[in-house]
Structure formats: C-alpha cells, structure tokens
Write an enzyme that holds these catalytic residues in place. Structure first.
Site, PDB file in Angstrom:
ATOM      1  CB  CYS A 114       5.097 -11.487  -6.730  1.00 49.77           C
ATOM      2  SG  CYS A 114       4.519 -13.014  -5.953  1.00 49.77           S
ATOM      3  CG  HIS A 249       8.876 -10.687  -4.975  1.00 47.65           C
ATOM      4  ND1 HIS A 249       7.957 -10.544  -3.966  1.00 47.65           N
ATOM      5  CD2 HIS A 249       8.672 -11.932  -5.498  1.00 47.65           C
ATOM      6  CE1 HIS A 249       7.224 -11.644  -3.871  1.00 47.65           C
ATOM      7  NE2 HIS A 249       7.644 -12.502  -4.790  1.00 47.65           N
ATOM      8  CG  ASN A 279       6.416 -14.716  -2.040  1.00 49.19           C
ATOM      9  OD1 ASN A 279       5.892 -13.609  -2.107  1.00 49.19           O
ATOM     10  ND2 ASN A 279       6.647 -15.449  -3.113  1.00 49.19           N
TER      11      ASN A 279
END
Length: 322
Positions: A114, A249, A279
């Site tokens: 990520c 994020h 996500n």
C-alpha cells in the site's frame, strides 16, 4: 535555482464492474451495515476478464499524459507500484511501456504494497533531481481481488481494484516553488505476519491469499502515519496548518478519522475515496489525488501531503506544492 520534480498531470482507471456492499452480501456472510460501520466502505470495483494490473495502469497513464499535454514518447522513466503484477516477471511496467508504444525508456516495478506509490514517487523524484530522468510516469495499479480469500469476510470486503498515475517533469525553480518539496520513507520487517500473502514462488510456488490481523494493523497505522507526516513536514519546513490537502492511503475511514484527530487536522482537508473505491493498495493514493485534481478541490499553489502505510510494514509521506 533547484531542479525539482513538478506534478504535470494525473490520471486514473477503474474496472467496469462496480460492486456494492449489498451485492457482495449475496455471496459473502456480511451486510452493508456491518461493512459501513467498521470501514466506511460502500462500494468497490472488481476487475473482469481482460482487465489486469497492466491494462488498468496503461489506461491511467494515458489519462495522466493527456492531462499533462504530453505524448508517450516524451516519457523516459516508468515506475509501477504493485503487489499484484500480471506475471512474476517481467515487470508490469514493461508491459505498460509496450502498451503505450514507447520504444525505449527505463521501466521497472516497485513492491511496497500500500506504500508502493509513495516509494515509487520518491525513487522517481530522486532520479529526476539527479538528472537520470526528465519526465516520469509513476503509477500505482492493483488487482487485489485476485489474491483475496472470498470466504474470509474480515478481509475480502476491504479491497478493490484500480489504478492511478501521475506524470512528473523536471523543472529548474526557486526554493519553495512548485514541485515535490520533501519525502520520507520507512520499513519495519518485524511485522510481516500482521499483513501478508501466504504464498510466493520461492516458498509455496503459488500466488497465495491475503491475510491480515486488522486490529493490530489499525493501531500501527494511526501511529506511523501521524509520525511520518510530522517528519516530512519538518523536512519541508512546514507545519500542519500549512497543509491545504491531505491525500492519505484509503484503507479504512476510521484510520483516516483517527489520523486527522491525532494531527488536529480538519476533516474537511482530507481527501476521502475509501467509500467508493475501498482499499486499492498502491493505487489508492493516486486514485484519490486524481479525483481531487479533476473536481477542482486541489488547485495550483496548494500544499498537498500524500501518505500511506502497507504490509511489511512499509510507510511514507511526500509533500508537494501543486
């Protein structure tokens, strides 16, 4: 005068199929209420046949090039951040290079999950500052739906697929002018078992599935993201009050809220897309950045901070003046 990396354009791409919580609940033991309460997620996009990490990356790259007013042949560096490449090798970045019709340029992948886009931006910025590159495509692209355990409702509801891209270009400018002002990266491999994939060519000879201990990841994320944001602002000679927009994020709405509270940062200055995209790992920051650029929230001269944390653990932040 200082040679800086200037943000020239942004772009993004999403799979055609959009999957709501209600649709997901038809095949997974969950509900819209359960997902929204714990994550803030209402929707995600899932890649279909013919849609891969590389094809999504190429689509996002084309839109970023169009926004920058550049042709593909103007690019001399492609860095693609991904944990879900099309193949073990060659790099997905070389597939994107071929799709864009670029005959020759530096092209490679970065694997930092990520945080991958932040790692890729920092590498591209370093190469531009050193003169090793002049115009770079930096892309985050993922198809996490292909590594999810769809029987694990605690994790499969959290992720989606997509891609985001930016074009960076070298410019000689005065100190404090537009461009990337500072970046800071971290990693701590002691936390491998908190967020990982249980497979790989060298161990199981399989791709594996994503595994996560959510509560512990949440705790580390809030602390690490707030800390690295303070570090990168100090490097740039700025304070939290100077931030026009935070583009974090997009893992979980509760992490975004907790991080903003810890920093005493107004929620109105945080770009949030986790509700519509879920996500998307390395794609989440550039996806959110592109959305906020295109809807007019982020304007020329704004101070923007990008930040992310992912498996490894890896985490980082970057501050730029648009």
């Amino acid at each position: 005068m200082i040679r800086r990396s200037l943000l020239l354009g942004t772009g993004s791409a999403l799979p055609a199929r959009s999957v709501s919580n209600a649709e997901l609940a038809q095949t997974v033991d969950t509900s819209d209420e359960w997902i929204v309460e714990r994550t803030g997620i209402r929707n995600r996009h899932i890649a279909g046949d013919g849609e891969t990490t590389a094809t999504l990356a190429a689509d996002a790259a084309r839109r970023a090039l169009e926004a920058a007013g550049l042709a593909a042949q103007d690019i001399d560096l492609i860095i693609l951040a991904t944990a879900t490449p099309d193949q073990t090798f060659p790099a997905a970045a070389t597939k994107v290079q071929a799709m864009l019709g670029i005959d020759d340029c530096v092209a490679f992948d970065v694997a930092a999950v990520c945080s991958g886009f932040l790692y890729a931006v920092t590498v591209a910025d370093s190469m531009i500052r050193s003169g090793a590159a002049n115009r770079a495509l930096v892309i985050g692209s993922e198809t996490f739906s292909r590594i999810l355990d769809w029987e694990d409702r605690a994790t499969c509801v959290l992720f989606g697929d997509g891609a985001g891209a930016v074009v960076l270009g070298a410019e000689e400018s005065a100190d404090g002018a537009r461009g990337i002002l500072a970046a800071k990266l971290h990693a701590d491999g002691r936390h491998n078992q908190l967020l990982y994939v249980d497979g790989g060519p060298s161990t199981t000879q399989t791709v594996g599935k994503l595994r996560m201990r959510g509560q512990e990841v949440f705790r580390h994320a809030v602390v690490n993201l707030a800390s690295v944001l303070g570090e990168v602002l100090a490097l740039a000679g700025l304070e939290v009050a100077d931030i026009d927009w935070l583009v974090p994020h997009q893992a979980n709405a509760r992490i975004l809220d907790a991080t903003a509270r810890k920093l005493k940062l107004s929620p109105e200055r945080v770009v949030v897309t986790v509700d519509r995209h879920a996500n998307t790992s390395a794609a989440s920051v550039p996806l959110a950045l592109d959305l906020a650029m295109r809807d007019g929230r982020i304007r020329n001269g704004d101070i923007v901070v990008l930040e992310a944390m992912g498996g490894g653990f890896t985490w980082g932040a970057c501050v730029l003046r648009v």
